[in-house]
Design an enzyme around this catalytic site. Structure first.
Site, PDB file in Angstrom:
ATOM      1  N   ASN A   1       0.832  -1.199   0.000  1.00 19.80           N
ATOM      2  CA  ASN A   1       0.000   0.000   0.000  1.00 19.80           C
ATOM      3  C   ASN A   1       0.867   1.251   0.000  1.00 19.80           C
ATOM      4  O   ASN A   1       1.970   1.256   0.547  1.00 19.80           O
ATOM      5  CB  ASN A   1      -0.928   0.008   1.224  1.00 19.80           C
ATOM      6  CG  ASN A   1      -1.840  -1.214   1.243  1.00 19.80           C
ATOM      7  OD1 ASN A   1      -2.107  -1.829   0.207  1.00 19.80           O
ATOM      8  ND2 ASN A   1      -2.288  -1.602   2.427  1.00 19.80           N
TER       9      ASN A   1
ATOM     10  N   ASP B   1      -0.505   4.128   1.109  1.00 19.28           N
ATOM     11  CA  ASP B   1      -1.032   5.022   2.155  1.00 19.28           C
ATOM     12  C   ASP B   1      -0.120   4.959   3.381  1.00 19.28           C
ATOM     13  O   ASP B   1       0.766   4.105   3.463  1.00 19.28           O
ATOM     14  CB  ASP B   1      -2.486   4.634   2.510  1.00 19.28           C
ATOM     15  CG  ASP B   1      -2.613   3.228   3.127  1.00 19.28           C
ATOM     16  OD1 ASP B   1      -3.348   2.394   2.583  1.00 19.28           O
ATOM     17  OD2 ASP B   1      -1.971   2.981   4.176  1.00 19.28           O
TER      18      ASP B   1
ATOM     19  N   HIS C   1       5.913  -0.544  -2.913  1.00 23.89           N
ATOM     20  CA  HIS C   1       5.385   0.131  -4.105  1.00 23.89           C
ATOM     21  C   HIS C   1       5.429   1.642  -3.971  1.00 23.89           C
ATOM     22  O   HIS C   1       4.761   2.355  -4.717  1.00 23.89           O
ATOM     23  CB  HIS C   1       3.943  -0.347  -4.398  1.00 23.89           C
ATOM     24  CG  HIS C   1       3.899  -1.781  -4.821  1.00 23.89           C
ATOM     25  ND1 HIS C   1       2.755  -2.536  -4.763  1.00 23.89           N
ATOM     26  CD2 HIS C   1       4.860  -2.612  -5.296  1.00 23.89           C
ATOM     27  CE1 HIS C   1       3.004  -3.767  -5.191  1.00 23.89           C
ATOM     28  NE2 HIS C   1       4.288  -3.841  -5.514  1.00 23.89           N
TER      29      HIS C   1
ATOM     30  N   CYS D   1      12.461  13.402  -7.262  1.00 25.07           N
ATOM     31  CA  CYS D   1      12.977  14.238  -8.344  1.00 25.07           C
ATOM     32  C   CYS D   1      13.739  13.366  -9.351  1.00 25.07           C
ATOM     33  O   CYS D   1      14.653  12.630  -8.981  1.00 25.07           O
ATOM     34  CB  CYS D   1      13.928  15.305  -7.776  1.00 25.07           C
ATOM     35  SG  CYS D   1      14.681  16.312  -9.053  1.00 25.07           S
TER      36      CYS D   1
ATOM     37  N   CYS E   1      11.748  21.244  -7.800  1.00 24.90           N
ATOM     38  CA  CYS E   1      12.400  20.436  -6.748  1.00 24.90           C
ATOM     39  C   CYS E   1      13.093  21.374  -5.767  1.00 24.90           C
ATOM     40  O   CYS E   1      13.926  22.209  -6.169  1.00 24.90           O
ATOM     41  CB  CYS E   1      13.439  19.505  -7.392  1.00 24.90           C
ATOM     42  SG  CYS E   1      14.475  18.639  -6.166  1.00 24.90           S
TER      43      CYS E   1
ATOM     44  N   THR F   1      -4.545  -9.097   0.529  1.00 27.42           N
ATOM     45  CA  THR F   1      -3.949  -8.976  -0.801  1.00 27.42           C
ATOM     46  C   THR F   1      -4.432 -10.113  -1.690  1.00 27.42           C
ATOM     47  O   THR F   1      -4.600 -11.239  -1.242  1.00 27.42           O
ATOM     48  CB  THR F   1      -2.407  -8.958  -0.749  1.00 27.42           C
ATOM     49  OG1 THR F   1      -1.891  -8.844  -2.073  1.00 27.42           O
ATOM     50  CG2 THR F   1      -1.819 -10.172  -0.054  1.00 27.42           C
ATOM     51  N   SER F   2      -4.652  -9.770  -2.974  1.00 29.98           N
ATOM     52  CA  SER F   2      -5.204 -10.766  -3.902  1.00 29.98           C
ATOM     53  C   SER F   2      -4.147 -11.757  -4.367  1.00 29.98           C
ATOM     54  O   SER F   2      -4.452 -12.734  -5.040  1.00 29.98           O
ATOM     55  CB  SER F   2      -5.815 -10.046  -5.111  1.00 29.98           C
ATOM     56  OG  SER F   2      -4.819  -9.244  -5.742  1.00 29.98           O
TER      57      SER F   2
ATOM     58  N   ASN G   1      -7.986 -12.905   4.661  1.00 27.18           N
ATOM     59  CA  ASN G   1      -8.655 -12.292   3.516  1.00 27.18           C
ATOM     60  C   ASN G   1     -10.145 -12.518   3.704  1.00 27.18           C
ATOM     61  O   ASN G   1     -10.539 -13.399   4.456  1.00 27.18           O
ATOM     62  CB  ASN G   1      -8.164 -12.939   2.209  1.00 27.18           C
ATOM     63  CG  ASN G   1      -8.428 -12.052   1.000  1.00 27.18           C
ATOM     64  OD1 ASN G   1      -9.529 -11.528   0.851  1.00 27.18           O
ATOM     65  ND2 ASN G   1      -7.418 -11.844   0.173  1.00 27.18           N
TER      66      ASN G   1
ATOM     67  N   ALA H   1     -10.526  -7.898   7.672  1.00 27.33           N
ATOM     68  CA  ALA H   1      -9.258  -7.749   8.403  1.00 27.33           C
ATOM     69  C   ALA H   1      -9.463  -7.022   9.733  1.00 27.33           C
ATOM     70  O   ALA H   1      -8.806  -7.340  10.732  1.00 27.33           O
ATOM     71  CB  ALA H   1      -8.270  -6.976   7.533  1.00 27.33           C
TER      72      ALA H   1
HETATM   73  N1  APR Z   1     -10.609  -7.549   4.833  1.00 26.29           N
HETATM   74  C1  APR Z   1      -9.754  -8.471   4.316  1.00 26.29           C
HETATM   75  N2  APR Z   1      -9.482  -8.567   2.985  1.00 26.29           N
HETATM   76  C2  APR Z   1     -10.102  -7.700   2.169  1.00 26.29           C
HETATM   77  C3  APR Z   1     -10.997  -6.708   2.631  1.00 26.29           C
HETATM   78  C4  APR Z   1     -11.242  -6.660   4.029  1.00 26.29           C
HETATM   79  N3  APR Z   1     -12.081  -5.752   4.571  1.00 26.29           N
HETATM   80  N4  APR Z   1     -11.468  -5.993   1.555  1.00 26.29           N
HETATM   81  C5  APR Z   1     -10.855  -6.519   0.467  1.00 26.29           C
HETATM   82  N5  APR Z   1     -10.056  -7.551   0.830  1.00 26.29           N
HETATM   83  C6  APR Z   1      -9.191  -8.364  -0.024  1.00 26.29           C
HETATM   84  C7  APR Z   1      -9.799  -8.755  -1.344  1.00 26.29           C
HETATM   85  O1  APR Z   1     -10.499  -9.985  -1.219  1.00 26.29           O
HETATM   86  C8  APR Z   1      -8.551  -8.895  -2.226  1.00 26.29           C
HETATM   87  O2  APR Z   1      -8.033 -10.209  -2.140  1.00 26.29           O
HETATM   88  O3  APR Z   1      -8.080  -7.546  -0.343  1.00 26.29           O
HETATM   89  C9  APR Z   1      -7.553  -7.924  -1.607  1.00 26.29           C
HETATM   90  C10 APR Z   1      -7.355  -6.659  -2.436  1.00 26.29           C
HETATM   91  O4  APR Z   1      -6.746  -7.071  -3.630  1.00 26.29           O
HETATM   92  P1  APR Z   1      -6.242  -5.958  -4.661  1.00 26.29           P
HETATM   93  O5  APR Z   1      -7.333  -4.952  -4.847  1.00 26.29           O
HETATM   94  O6  APR Z   1      -5.686  -6.722  -5.814  1.00 26.29           O
HETATM   95  O7  APR Z   1      -5.078  -5.200  -3.888  1.00 26.29           O
HETATM   96  P2  APR Z   1      -3.598  -5.711  -3.672  1.00 26.29           P
HETATM   97  O8  APR Z   1      -3.522  -7.204  -3.513  1.00 26.29           O
HETATM   98  O9  APR Z   1      -3.028  -4.878  -2.571  1.00 26.29           O
HETATM   99  O10 APR Z   1      -2.891  -5.289  -5.048  1.00 26.29           O
HETATM  100  C11 APR Z   1      -1.487  -5.511  -5.104  1.00 26.29           C
HETATM  101  O11 APR Z   1      -1.424  -4.470  -7.270  1.00 26.29           O
HETATM  102  O12 APR Z   1      -2.408  -2.855  -8.468  1.00 26.29           O
HETATM  103  C12 APR Z   1      -1.231  -3.178  -7.851  1.00 26.29           C
HETATM  104  O13 APR Z   1       0.393  -1.794  -6.898  1.00 26.29           O
HETATM  105  C13 APR Z   1      -0.935  -2.199  -6.759  1.00 26.29           C
HETATM  106  O14 APR Z   1      -0.129  -2.646  -4.539  1.00 26.29           O
HETATM  107  C14 APR Z   1      -1.106  -3.016  -5.490  1.00 26.29           C
HETATM  108  C15 APR Z   1      -0.869  -4.448  -5.971  1.00 26.29           C
END
Ligand code: APR
Length: 243
Positions: A99, A101, A116, A124, A143, A184-185, A208, A226
């Site tokens: 993330n 953030d 990331h 810069c 800059c 994370t997906s 997840n 989460a």
């Molecule tokens: N609690 C737990 N899991 C959750 C929740 C929640 N409240 N809401 C969503 N999720 C899960 C979803 O099921 C999904 O598996 O979070 C995951 C979000 O997946 P993505 O949107 O693909 O985000 P991420 O895995 O962080 O993406 C990885 O891809 O696009 C690039 O650089 C970007 O850092 C990012 C990277």
């Protein structure tokens, strides 16, 4: 932690990989869930070096808009971020986040690396200085380190670019006792491959709300939001790995 050098003599017991799902409860859009961020833009237009070269104004606007959203007082760390800070106070823990953030930091977590990049930073392209930013910036910005105009870009790792801190992260993965993936997906490498880098004795957990691309690689899985499941898991981790 803009610079991160790993001390193998002082390994982290636990490595936690976080993705957009940990920030969902805080009100920050994930990338691939329905209504996710990409639906407003094509990835190649706003998250690639080529997109920035073709239309810098769109890319500056995209990140300025996300930075303003992040700085909205309504956006705050949620119980999952705070639970990980609590974990780090009991067990030597490294947060490796995808993330951009700053919610882990705003939950007072001291050991966070962003692979990331960070939304609240600009880099810069002339002198490579990294600046903390909270205001909009664009091609007219200068800059403050080398006074070059138009050289600032978001300090974000775009598709096709090398994620940050990888060498140190792989060293940490080889030595940790537990590896946890949260929200994370498991679709984007190299982060999606971290679970395969841990040592044979390392215990792995996934949090997840649904099965992910790499769920079957984890020994333990906790399905649910989460903000509820991470505090529960942290209590178990402190019982198991706490000093
Ligand atoms: N609690 C737990 N899991 C959750 C929740 C929640 N409240 N809401 C969503 N999720 C899960 C979803 O099921 C999904 O598996 O979070 C995951 C979000 O997946 P993505 O949107 O693909 O985000 P991420 O895995 O962080 O993406 C990885 O891809 O696009 C690039 O650089 C970007 O850092 C990012 C990277």
């Amino acid at each position: 932690m803009t610079t991160f050098s790993y001390d193998f003599r002082h390994p982290f017991d636990i490595i936690v990989l976080t993705g957009a799902g940990i920030s969902a409860k805080s009100g920050i859009a994930t990338f691939r869930d329905s209504g996710g961020l990409w639906e407003n833009h094509k990835i190649e237009d706003v998250c690639t070096p080529n997109g920035f070269e073709k239309n810098p104004a769109l890319v500056y606007q995209f990140y300025n808009q996300r930075r303003r959203q992040l700085l909205d007082p309504k956006i705050q760390p949620n119980p999952a971020h705070r639970a990980l800070t609590h974990l780090g106070q009991a067990v030597r823990t490294l947060i490796v986040t995808q993330n951009v953030d700053d919610l882990h930091e705003r939950a007072d977590n001291q050991n966070v690396v962003h692979i990331h990049g960070e939304l609240l930073q600009a880099r810069c392209t002339a002198c490579h200085a990294v600046h903390e930013v909270k205001e909009d910036f664009d091609a007219e910005s200068v800059c403050s380190h080398c006074q070059t105009k138009g050289s600032l870009r978001p300090n974000i790792v775009w598709f096709g670019e090398m994620p940050m801190h990888l060498a140190s992260i792989y060293q940490a993965l080889a030595q940790c006792k537990a590896f946890i993936a949260i929200g994370t997906s498991g679709q984007v490498y190299p982060a999606a491959g971290f679970v395969a880098e841990v040592s044979p004795g390392c215990i792995t957990y996934e949090v997840n709300q649904v099965e992910s691309e790499f769920s079957r690689q984890f020994q333990n899985q906790s399905l649910g939001p989460a903000s509820i499941k991470v505090p529960e898991l942290v209590e178990h981790l402190i019982d198991t790995f706490g000093n």
